[in-house]
Motif scaffolding. Sequence first.
Motif, PDB file in Angstrom:
ATOM      1  N   PRO A   1       0.839  -1.204   0.000  1.00  0.00           N
ATOM      2  CA  PRO A   1       0.000   0.000   0.000  1.00  0.00           C
ATOM      3  C   PRO A   1       0.872   1.251   0.000  1.00  0.00           C
ATOM      4  CG  PRO A   1       0.036  -0.967   2.187  1.00  0.00           C
ATOM      5  CD  PRO A   1       0.798  -1.907   1.278  1.00  0.00           C
ATOM      6  N   ILE A   2       0.273   2.364  -0.387  1.00  0.00           N
ATOM      7  CA  ILE A   2       0.988   3.649  -0.416  1.00  0.00           C
ATOM      8  C   ILE A   2       0.692   4.414   0.859  1.00  0.00           C
ATOM      9  CG2 ILE A   2       1.099   5.897  -1.565  1.00  0.00           C
ATOM     10  CD1 ILE A   2       0.685   4.442  -4.200  1.00  0.00           C
ATOM     11  N   TYR A   3       1.742   4.984   1.437  1.00  0.00           N
ATOM     12  CA  TYR A   3       1.623   5.858   2.604  1.00  0.00           C
ATOM     13  C   TYR A   3       1.887   7.283   2.124  1.00  0.00           C
ATOM     14  CZ  TYR A   3       2.628   8.220   6.972  1.00  0.00           C
ATOM     15  OH  TYR A   3       2.618   9.112   8.013  1.00  0.00           O
ATOM     16  N   LEU A   4       0.904   8.169   2.287  1.00  0.00           N
ATOM     17  CA  LEU A   4       1.048   9.562   1.867  1.00  0.00           C
ATOM     18  C   LEU A   4       1.364  10.449   3.055  1.00  0.00           C
ATOM     19  CD1 LEU A   4      -1.909  10.079  -0.626  1.00  0.00           C
ATOM     20  CD2 LEU A   4       0.511  10.082  -1.163  1.00  0.00           C
ATOM     21  N   HIS A   5       2.409  11.243   2.911  1.00  0.00           N
ATOM     22  CA  HIS A   5       2.777  12.240   3.918  1.00  0.00           C
ATOM     23  C   HIS A   5       2.481  13.600   3.299  1.00  0.00           C
ATOM     24  CE1 HIS A   5       5.074  14.637   6.729  1.00  0.00           C
ATOM     25  NE2 HIS A   5       5.916  14.992   5.790  1.00  0.00           N
ATOM     26  N   PHE A   6       1.472  14.299   3.841  1.00  0.00           N
ATOM     27  CA  PHE A   6       1.142  15.639   3.360  1.00  0.00           C
ATOM     28  C   PHE A   6       1.976  16.647   4.137  1.00  0.00           C
ATOM     29  CE2 PHE A   6      -2.612  13.121   2.445  1.00  0.00           C
ATOM     30  CZ  PHE A   6      -2.864  13.477   1.133  1.00  0.00           C
ATOM     31  N   THR A   7       2.600  17.569   3.432  1.00  0.00           N
ATOM     32  CA  THR A   7       3.474  18.550   4.067  1.00  0.00           C
ATOM     33  C   THR A   7       3.361  19.889   3.356  1.00  0.00           C
ATOM     34  OG1 THR A   7       5.741  18.946   4.800  1.00  0.00           O
ATOM     35  CG2 THR A   7       5.487  17.943   2.635  1.00  0.00           C
ATOM     36  N   THR A   8       3.867  20.925   3.989  1.00  0.00           N
ATOM     37  CA  THR A   8       4.013  22.246   3.374  1.00  0.00           C
ATOM     38  C   THR A   8       5.357  22.808   3.814  1.00  0.00           C
ATOM     39  OG1 THR A   8       2.989  23.398   5.227  1.00  0.00           O
ATOM     40  CG2 THR A   8       1.528  22.730   3.419  1.00  0.00           C
ATOM     41  N   THR A   9       5.827  23.815   3.130  1.00  0.00           N
ATOM     42  CA  THR A   9       7.117  24.403   3.499  1.00  0.00           C
ATOM     43  C   THR A   9       7.050  25.134   4.825  1.00  0.00           C
ATOM     44  OG1 THR A   9       6.591  26.376   2.206  1.00  0.00           O
ATOM     45  CG2 THR A   9       7.899  24.667   1.113  1.00  0.00           C
ATOM     46  N   TRP A  10       5.886  25.617   5.215  1.00  0.00           N
ATOM     47  CA  TRP A  10       5.731  26.403   6.438  1.00  0.00           C
ATOM     48  C   TRP A  10       5.282  25.582   7.642  1.00  0.00           C
ATOM     49  CZ3 TRP A  10       0.770  25.588   7.798  1.00  0.00           C
ATOM     50  CH2 TRP A  10      -0.138  25.331   6.778  1.00  0.00           C
ATOM     51  N   CYS A  11       5.058  24.299   7.483  1.00  0.00           N
ATOM     52  CA  CYS A  11       4.495  23.452   8.547  1.00  0.00           C
ATOM     53  C   CYS A  11       5.575  22.996   9.531  1.00  0.00           C
ATOM     54  CB  CYS A  11       3.806  22.241   7.931  1.00  0.00           C
ATOM     55  SG  CYS A  11       3.150  21.090   9.153  1.00  0.00           S
ATOM     56  N   LYS A  12       5.533  23.575  10.727  1.00  0.00           N
ATOM     57  CA  LYS A  12       6.503  23.210  11.766  1.00  0.00           C
ATOM     58  C   LYS A  12       6.376  21.735  12.137  1.00  0.00           C
ATOM     59  CE  LYS A  12       7.527  23.675  16.590  1.00  0.00           C
ATOM     60  NZ  LYS A  12       7.105  24.112  17.884  1.00  0.00           N
ATOM     61  N   TRP A  13       5.160  21.271  12.340  1.00  0.00           N
ATOM     62  CA  TRP A  13       4.951  19.897  12.791  1.00  0.00           C
ATOM     63  C   TRP A  13       5.293  18.875  11.720  1.00  0.00           C
ATOM     64  CZ3 TRP A  13       5.320  19.610  17.633  1.00  0.00           C
ATOM     65  CH2 TRP A  13       4.900  20.664  18.418  1.00  0.00           C
ATOM     66  N   CYS A  14       5.262  19.283  10.464  1.00  0.00           N
ATOM     67  CA  CYS A  14       5.712  18.390   9.390  1.00  0.00           C
ATOM     68  C   CYS A  14       7.201  18.108   9.548  1.00  0.00           C
ATOM     69  CB  CYS A  14       5.447  19.012   8.026  1.00  0.00           C
ATOM     70  SG  CYS A  14       3.696  19.253   7.660  1.00  0.00           S
ATOM     71  N   ARG A  15       7.989  19.159   9.846  1.00  0.00           N
ATOM     72  CA  ARG A  15       9.428  18.989  10.049  1.00  0.00           C
ATOM     73  C   ARG A  15       9.697  18.127  11.288  1.00  0.00           C
ATOM     74  NH1 ARG A  15       8.338  21.922   6.349  1.00  0.00           N
ATOM     75  NH2 ARG A  15       7.966  19.881   5.497  1.00  0.00           N
ATOM     76  N   VAL A  16       8.872  18.300  12.321  1.00  0.00           N
ATOM     77  CA  VAL A  16       9.045  17.518  13.546  1.00  0.00           C
ATOM     78  C   VAL A  16       8.844  16.029  13.256  1.00  0.00           C
ATOM     79  CG1 VAL A  16       8.100  17.048  15.843  1.00  0.00           C
ATOM     80  CG2 VAL A  16       8.445  19.409  15.102  1.00  0.00           C
ATOM     81  N   ILE A  17       7.756  15.685  12.566  1.00  0.00           N
ATOM     82  CA  ILE A  17       7.508  14.265  12.279  1.00  0.00           C
ATOM     83  C   ILE A  17       8.567  13.706  11.340  1.00  0.00           C
ATOM     84  CG2 ILE A  17       5.912  14.525  10.326  1.00  0.00           C
ATOM     85  CD1 ILE A  17       4.292  12.199  11.511  1.00  0.00           C
ATOM     86  N   GLU A  18       9.040  14.517  10.401  1.00  0.00           N
ATOM     87  CA  GLU A  18      10.091  14.056   9.492  1.00  0.00           C
ATOM     88  C   GLU A  18      11.370  13.756  10.260  1.00  0.00           C
ATOM     89  OE1 GLU A  18      10.171  17.288   6.726  1.00  0.00           O
ATOM     90  OE2 GLU A  18       8.259  16.697   5.838  1.00  0.00           O
ATOM     91  N   LYS A  19      11.713  14.610  11.210  1.00  0.00           N
ATOM     92  CA  LYS A  19      12.954  14.457  11.971  1.00  0.00           C
ATOM     93  C   LYS A  19      12.837  13.424  13.088  1.00  0.00           C
ATOM     94  CE  LYS A  19      16.235  17.117  14.747  1.00  0.00           C
ATOM     95  NZ  LYS A  19      16.533  18.420  15.333  1.00  0.00           N
ATOM     96  N   GLU A  20      11.734  13.468  13.837  1.00  0.00           N
ATOM     97  CA  GLU A  20      11.620  12.644  15.031  1.00  0.00           C
ATOM     98  C   GLU A  20      10.927  11.304  14.804  1.00  0.00           C
ATOM     99  OE1 GLU A  20       9.961  14.907  18.257  1.00  0.00           O
ATOM    100  OE2 GLU A  20      11.442  16.510  18.013  1.00  0.00           O
ATOM    101  N   THR A  21      10.334  11.126  13.638  1.00  0.00           N
ATOM    102  CA  THR A  21       9.661   9.848  13.375  1.00  0.00           C
ATOM    103  C   THR A  21      10.230   9.169  12.137  1.00  0.00           C
ATOM    104  OG1 THR A  21       7.641  10.675  14.398  1.00  0.00           O
ATOM    105  CG2 THR A  21       7.431   8.722  13.012  1.00  0.00           C
TER     106      THR A  21
END
Length: 92
Positions: free
Chosen positions: A50-70
């Motif tokens: 299956p495909i896992y989609l990660h929705f992000t934006t350049t301004w999203c702080k929590w997107c960077r957090v999940i990318e780094k910490e998860t």
Amino acid sequence: MISNRSYLLLITLLLVAALMLAAPALSAEPEGFFTTWDEAVKAARQQDKPIYLHFTTTWCKWCRVIEKETYATAAGKKALADFIAVSLDCTV
């Protein structure tokens, strides 16, 4: 008559669709994520995953957090091993 729950689901789906249409490109910010939708679909079919989609934006702080910490951790990579991961940049 549409129930409140059905109405909320419909609105949510429409918002997600609008974001997907407005997204300029797929982004592979997290390591190991596909850069294009076509490549991800091809890999998912070939690997029967299956495909896992990660929705992000350049301004999203929590997107960077999940990318780094998860996603960047061994546990995160292990959790996503059974999926084809794609990062969708929804910056408008």
